[in-house]
Scaffold this motif. Structure first.
Motif, mmCIF file in Angstrom:
data_model
loop_
_atom_site.group_PDB
_atom_site.id
_atom_site.type_symbol
_atom_site.label_atom_id
_atom_site.label_comp_id
_atom_site.label_asym_id
_atom_site.label_seq_id
_atom_site.Cartn_x
_atom_site.Cartn_y
_atom_site.Cartn_z
ATOM 1 N N GLU A 21 0.832 -1.207 0.000
ATOM 2 C CA GLU A 21 0.000 0.000 0.000
ATOM 3 C C GLU A 21 0.868 1.260 0.000
ATOM 4 O O GLU A 21 0.592 2.218 -0.734
ATOM 5 C CB GLU A 21 -0.907 -0.009 1.236
ATOM 6 N N GLU A 22 1.925 1.247 0.807
ATOM 7 C CA GLU A 22 2.831 2.387 0.847
ATOM 8 C C GLU A 22 3.580 2.551 -0.475
ATOM 9 O O GLU A 22 3.830 3.670 -0.926
ATOM 10 C CB GLU A 22 3.835 2.217 1.991
ATOM 11 N N ARG A 23 3.926 1.425 -1.089
ATOM 12 C CA ARG A 23 4.640 1.497 -2.367
ATOM 13 C C ARG A 23 3.752 2.128 -3.435
ATOM 14 O O ARG A 23 4.228 2.911 -4.259
ATOM 15 C CB ARG A 23 5.072 0.093 -2.791
ATOM 16 N N ARG A 24 2.485 1.800 -3.431
ATOM 17 C CA ARG A 24 1.579 2.355 -4.435
ATOM 18 C C ARG A 24 1.316 3.828 -4.185
ATOM 19 O O ARG A 24 1.217 4.630 -5.109
ATOM 20 C CB ARG A 24 0.261 1.572 -4.440
ATOM 21 N N GLY A 25 1.215 4.222 -2.895
ATOM 22 C CA GLY A 25 0.959 5.626 -2.589
ATOM 23 C C GLY A 25 -0.481 6.009 -2.874
ATOM 24 O O GLY A 25 -1.384 5.157 -2.952
ATOM 25 N N ASP A 26 -0.706 7.287 -3.055
ATOM 26 C CA ASP A 26 -2.044 7.819 -3.309
ATOM 27 C C ASP A 26 -2.558 7.274 -4.637
ATOM 28 O O ASP A 26 -1.976 7.528 -5.695
ATOM 29 C CB ASP A 26 -1.974 9.345 -3.346
ATOM 30 N N THR A 27 -3.656 6.529 -4.585
ATOM 31 C CA THR A 27 -4.190 5.904 -5.811
ATOM 32 C C THR A 27 -4.792 6.917 -6.775
ATOM 33 O O THR A 27 -5.086 6.573 -7.923
ATOM 34 C CB THR A 27 -5.248 4.846 -5.449
ATOM 35 N N SER A 28 -4.997 8.162 -6.319
ATOM 36 C CA SER A 28 -5.492 9.186 -7.242
ATOM 37 C C SER A 28 -4.378 9.703 -8.147
ATOM 38 O O SER A 28 -4.639 10.383 -9.137
ATOM 39 C CB SER A 28 -6.100 10.351 -6.453
ATOM 40 N N VAL A 29 -3.118 9.365 -7.805
ATOM 41 C CA VAL A 29 -1.977 9.741 -8.627
ATOM 42 C C VAL A 29 -1.651 8.576 -9.557
ATOM 43 O O VAL A 29 -1.600 7.424 -9.113
ATOM 44 C CB VAL A 29 -0.742 10.055 -7.740
ATOM 45 N N PRO A 30 -1.475 8.830 -10.869
ATOM 46 C CA PRO A 30 -1.167 7.731 -11.804
ATOM 47 C C PRO A 30 0.041 6.919 -11.344
ATOM 48 O O PRO A 30 1.027 7.466 -10.849
ATOM 49 C CB PRO A 30 -0.881 8.461 -13.124
ATOM 50 N N GLU A 31 -0.051 5.610 -11.513
ATOM 51 C CA GLU A 31 1.029 4.726 -11.096
ATOM 52 C C GLU A 31 2.253 4.913 -11.983
ATOM 53 O O GLU A 31 2.145 5.081 -13.203
ATOM 54 C CB GLU A 31 0.575 3.270 -11.149
ATOM 55 N N LEU A 32 3.409 4.894 -11.360
ATOM 56 C CA LEU A 32 4.671 5.029 -12.086
ATOM 57 C C LEU A 32 4.970 3.727 -12.816
ATOM 58 O O LEU A 32 4.987 2.645 -12.211
ATOM 59 C CB LEU A 32 5.800 5.343 -11.096
ATOM 60 N N SER A 33 5.216 3.808 -14.121
ATOM 61 C CA SER A 33 5.459 2.603 -14.909
ATOM 62 C C SER A 33 6.949 2.260 -14.926
ATOM 63 O O SER A 33 7.799 3.124 -14.701
ATOM 64 C CB SER A 33 4.961 2.782 -16.343
ATOM 65 N N VAL A 34 7.228 1.002 -15.216
ATOM 66 C CA VAL A 34 8.620 0.559 -15.336
ATOM 67 C C VAL A 34 9.308 1.313 -16.474
ATOM 68 O O VAL A 34 10.478 1.699 -16.360
ATOM 69 C CB VAL A 34 8.675 -0.960 -15.565
ATOM 70 N N ALA A 35 8.582 1.546 -17.554
ATOM 71 C CA ALA A 35 9.162 2.267 -18.693
ATOM 72 C C ALA A 35 9.532 3.695 -18.309
ATOM 73 O O ALA A 35 10.572 4.222 -18.740
ATOM 74 C CB ALA A 35 8.180 2.275 -19.866
ATOM 75 N N GLN A 36 8.706 4.341 -17.503
ATOM 76 C CA GLN A 36 9.025 5.703 -17.056
ATOM 77 C C GLN A 36 10.295 5.719 -16.216
ATOM 78 O O GLN A 36 11.146 6.599 -16.365
ATOM 79 C CB GLN A 36 7.855 6.274 -16.249
ATOM 80 N N ILE A 37 10.431 4.762 -15.319
ATOM 81 C CA ILE A 37 11.636 4.692 -14.485
ATOM 82 C C ILE A 37 12.854 4.441 -15.359
ATOM 83 O O ILE A 37 13.902 5.076 -15.200
ATOM 84 C CB ILE A 37 11.492 3.583 -13.427
ATOM 85 N N ARG A 38 12.714 3.508 -16.302
ATOM 86 C CA ARG A 38 13.839 3.164 -17.176
ATOM 87 C C ARG A 38 14.293 4.350 -18.007
ATOM 88 O O ARG A 38 15.497 4.585 -18.172
ATOM 89 C CB ARG A 38 13.429 2.010 -18.094
ATOM 90 N N GLU A 39 13.364 5.113 -18.519
ATOM 91 C CA GLU A 39 13.706 6.189 -19.438
ATOM 92 C C GLU A 39 14.001 7.516 -18.745
ATOM 93 O O GLU A 39 14.743 8.340 -19.279
ATOM 94 C CB GLU A 39 12.561 6.393 -20.445
#
Length: 362
Positions: A21-39
């Motif tokens: 739950e803490e890793r996901r954070g506020d569900t109203s905020v779009p989830e960070l994708s693996v591609a976003q982290i990579r790029e």
């Protein structure tokens, strides 16, 4: 002594659920994708790959997401996964002289063949927070830079022509793989370099900084720092020749250091060397400085008692995964240990109080 704690499975399951739950954070905020982290978090991804000893940007980005941005935890995940992978063989040494350089600078020669390529660097930024990055929406058009394709011979080759740089022996034997065999001391230079390249960046940086402050008397010039893509080739026995199996980005640093010479060698320069996955130039430079400091014995120099010259100290304490494991184990139950310490303190206090009472009575 450690003791097993019974009845804690429900608490552990709840802790895992809370962690998710803490890793996901506020569900109203779009989830960070693996591609976003990579790029967009490339330097973090590069560090995880380097210290995890596995070149896979997607897996490194996934590990960073799972670890909530804790890079050491992400490195731990990558190393653990790496142990499950089969080993099909070994690649040939990469040819960094053939690198397609995104960045290539020298602090020793201004007009080097192939030119100086500043590339993507923080060196000339003002270190001011850019609040425009906090604005929603796209950043606008971004110019796409092309890597330098001009021939970029190693700077050290110019010194080598005049016999001004120490010749490095090329070992015919394949060095041990530190990811498969434990480190033993004294270590060969090949093993030391493996240990440094996967060591904690902050620790290696601190050791390198200590050499610059005089703990080793080891003044260095960056002869060359280059970052770019290199081909990885592997010999295929059935074919009888090597084929390219992929391409990786690496950072390579060679430093030039003074050497007073010996009875058998005239004064000349020596070198320190660093090679790391991805764009990790701070780590590569630090690695080169520490590598040179650790070479004091083979070069016949005096050991000045500097921390960076102590092979055991540097190599055994640079691994952040080992350090984390030993550090965090003290969070585990030590009830029996502490109870014995508690009883000892109580006994000593009783004895001390009795002695005070006896002296007062006399």
């Amino acid at each position: 002594m450690y003791v097993a704690v019974k009845g804690g499975e429900r608490a552990i399951d709840n802790a895992h659920a809370w962690l998710a739950e803490e890793r996901r954070g506020d569900t109203s905020v779009p989830e960070l994708s693996v591609a976003q982290i990579r790029e967009q978090m490339t330097l973090a991804v590069n560090r995880v790959m380097a210290e995890g000893s596995l070149y896979d940007p997607d897996l490194a980005a996934l590990a960073i997401k799972q670890a909530r941005g804790d890079l050491i935890e992400a490195i731990f995940l990558i190393r653990a996964y790496r142990t499950t992978l089969p080993r099909f063989g070994g690649s040939n040494p990469i040819e960094t002289e053939d690198m397609a350089c995104d960045r290539r600078v020298s602090a020793t020669f201004k007009d080097a063949p192939g030119g100086q390529v500043l590339g993507p660097t923080f060196d000339y930024t003002h270190r001011l927070i850019d609040f425009k990055l906090a604005a929603d929406g796209e950043a606008g058009d971004v110019a796409v830079a092309e890597p330098n394709t001009a021939a970029t011979p190693h700077i050290m080759s110019f010194l080598d022509r005049e016999d001004l740089i120490q010749t490095e022996p090329f070992g015919e034997e394949i060095p041990d793989d530190l990811t498969r065999t434990p480190l033993e001391l004294p270590a060969t230079r090949a093993l030391r370099l493996q240990s440094l390249t996967r060591g904690d960046e902050g620790f290696i940086l601190g050791m390198a900084y200590s050499t610059q402050r005089g703990y080793a008397r080891n003044h260095a010039f960056v002869a060359e720092l280059r970052i770019g893509a290199v081909a990885v080739e592997m010999d295929i026995p059935e074919l009888g020749f090597a084929i390219e199996i992929g391409e990786i980005t690496v950072t390579e640093c060679e430093t030039v250091n003074q050497f007073q010479g010996s009875k058998t060698q005239p004064p000349q320069f020596t070198r320190g060397y660093g090679l790391v996955f991805g764009m990790t130039e701070r780590k590569a430079i630090s690695m080169a400085l520490v590598d040179r400091a650790l070479r004091w014995k083979e070069l016949g120099e005096d050991n000045l008692g500097a921390p960076a010259q102590d092979e055991e100290f540097v190599l055994y304490h640079s691994d952040n995964i080992q350090a984390t494991g030993f550090l965090e184990h003290i969070k585990l139950p030590h009830y029996v240990d502490f109870q014995s310490e508690l009883e000892l303190i109580r006994k000593l206090r009783r004895e001390a109080q009795d002695n005070i009472s006896q002296e007062a009575a006399q």
